[in-house]
Write a protein that holds these residues in place. Sequence first.
Motif, PDB file in Angstrom:
ATOM      1  N   GLY A 222       0.791  -1.236   0.000  1.00  0.00           N
ATOM      2  CA  GLY A 222       0.000   0.000   0.000  1.00  0.00           C
ATOM      3  C   GLY A 222       0.814   1.271   0.000  1.00  0.00           C
ATOM      4  O   GLY A 222       0.301   2.339  -0.352  1.00  0.00           O
ATOM      5  N   LEU A 223       2.096   1.187   0.383  1.00  0.00           N
ATOM      6  CA  LEU A 223       2.929   2.381   0.419  1.00  0.00           C
ATOM      7  C   LEU A 223       3.674   2.632  -0.890  1.00  0.00           C
ATOM      8  O   LEU A 223       4.170   3.720  -1.129  1.00  0.00           O
ATOM      9  N   ARG A 224       3.750   1.641  -1.749  1.00  0.00           N
ATOM     10  CA  ARG A 224       4.572   1.775  -2.958  1.00  0.00           C
ATOM     11  C   ARG A 224       4.118   2.887  -3.896  1.00  0.00           C
ATOM     12  O   ARG A 224       4.952   3.500  -4.574  1.00  0.00           O
ATOM     13  N   PRO A 225       2.811   3.201  -3.960  1.00  0.00           N
ATOM     14  CA  PRO A 225       2.414   4.327  -4.827  1.00  0.00           C
ATOM     15  C   PRO A 225       3.073   5.650  -4.460  1.00  0.00           C
ATOM     16  O   PRO A 225       3.154   6.563  -5.303  1.00  0.00           O
ATOM     17  N   VAL A 226       3.549   5.779  -3.231  1.00  0.00           N
ATOM     18  CA  VAL A 226       4.229   7.009  -2.823  1.00  0.00           C
ATOM     19  C   VAL A 226       5.455   7.257  -3.704  1.00  0.00           C
ATOM     20  O   VAL A 226       5.775   8.395  -4.043  1.00  0.00           O
ATOM     21  N   LEU A 227       6.127   6.207  -4.104  1.00  0.00           N
ATOM     22  CA  LEU A 227       7.324   6.341  -4.943  1.00  0.00           C
ATOM     23  C   LEU A 227       6.977   7.000  -6.274  1.00  0.00           C
ATOM     24  O   LEU A 227       7.737   7.808  -6.800  1.00  0.00           O
ATOM     25  N   ASP A 228       5.814   6.666  -6.833  1.00  0.00           N
ATOM     26  CA  ASP A 228       5.395   7.279  -8.088  1.00  0.00           C
ATOM     27  C   ASP A 228       4.988   8.745  -7.899  1.00  0.00           C
ATOM     28  O   ASP A 228       5.212   9.578  -8.787  1.00  0.00           O
ATOM     29  N   LEU A 229       4.405   9.028  -6.734  1.00  0.00           N
ATOM     30  CA  LEU A 229       3.976  10.393  -6.470  1.00  0.00           C
ATOM     31  C   LEU A 229       5.165  11.337  -6.304  1.00  0.00           C
ATOM     32  O   LEU A 229       5.113  12.510  -6.708  1.00  0.00           O
ATOM     33  N   VAL A 230       6.230  10.820  -5.745  1.00  0.00           N
ATOM     34  CA  VAL A 230       7.427  11.639  -5.536  1.00  0.00           C
ATOM     35  C   VAL A 230       8.194  11.814  -6.832  1.00  0.00           C
ATOM     36  O   VAL A 230       8.772  12.847  -7.110  1.00  0.00           O
TER      37      VAL A 230
END
Length: 231
Positions: A222-230
């Motif tokens: 669930g946290l991996r989308p943060v990498l795309d947002l950054v």
Amino acid sequence: MTIKGVLFDFSGTLFRIESSESWLRAVLDEAGMTLSEPELLAKAAALEAAGALAGGSFPQHVPDHLAEAWATRDRTGELHRAAYTGLSRQVPLPDPALHDALYDRHMTPAAWAPYPDAEEVLEALQARGIALGVVSNIGWDLRPIFREHGLDPYVGAYVLSYEHGIQKPDPRLFATACDALGVTPQETLMVGDDRRADGGAAALGCAVHFVEHLPAAERPDGLRPVLDLVG
């Protein structure tokens, strides 16, 4: 604007508390007490319904005499303990001392586990030069949890409500975190599971991303989308 800092909530975002059954079982074992299995499961379910486990379910009902402590529970350590042990005491246990023992248990590293992708995401963000902070509504020092589970080296600043007397969604708590990391709110992403509390960062100008508050086994990435947002 390029994201230069990411703030994370603690409970339900980077870490998940143990189940109410595991929580109660551990405290009974430590005290050398036993309950029959049906009784243990029933007591654990009652504690869960009462909202007595911080990081678990919210109370189904907050008694009137606890309403003020509950509303302001994250402003001081004393209020936090009073609120959660008060909720716990709605459930009769073999020894009244167990209520404080349950509270003490929830502050230990053994009671918490990082989400499966937490370290991977923190490590990747740090490798990109992103400043990382933790902003939590809490009544005790969570730093030992991060140290025990190996995540402390990734965190540049901890901003905990009880240390400042301010609770999320108050923008001042997020502003303190941005200042500590040396980034502006417009350069910052807040990641959390509570749309009201963590969403308060938006009032300051931060971008906000929400994750689901689920057991770790049900949220492996669930946290991996943060990498795309950054980016």
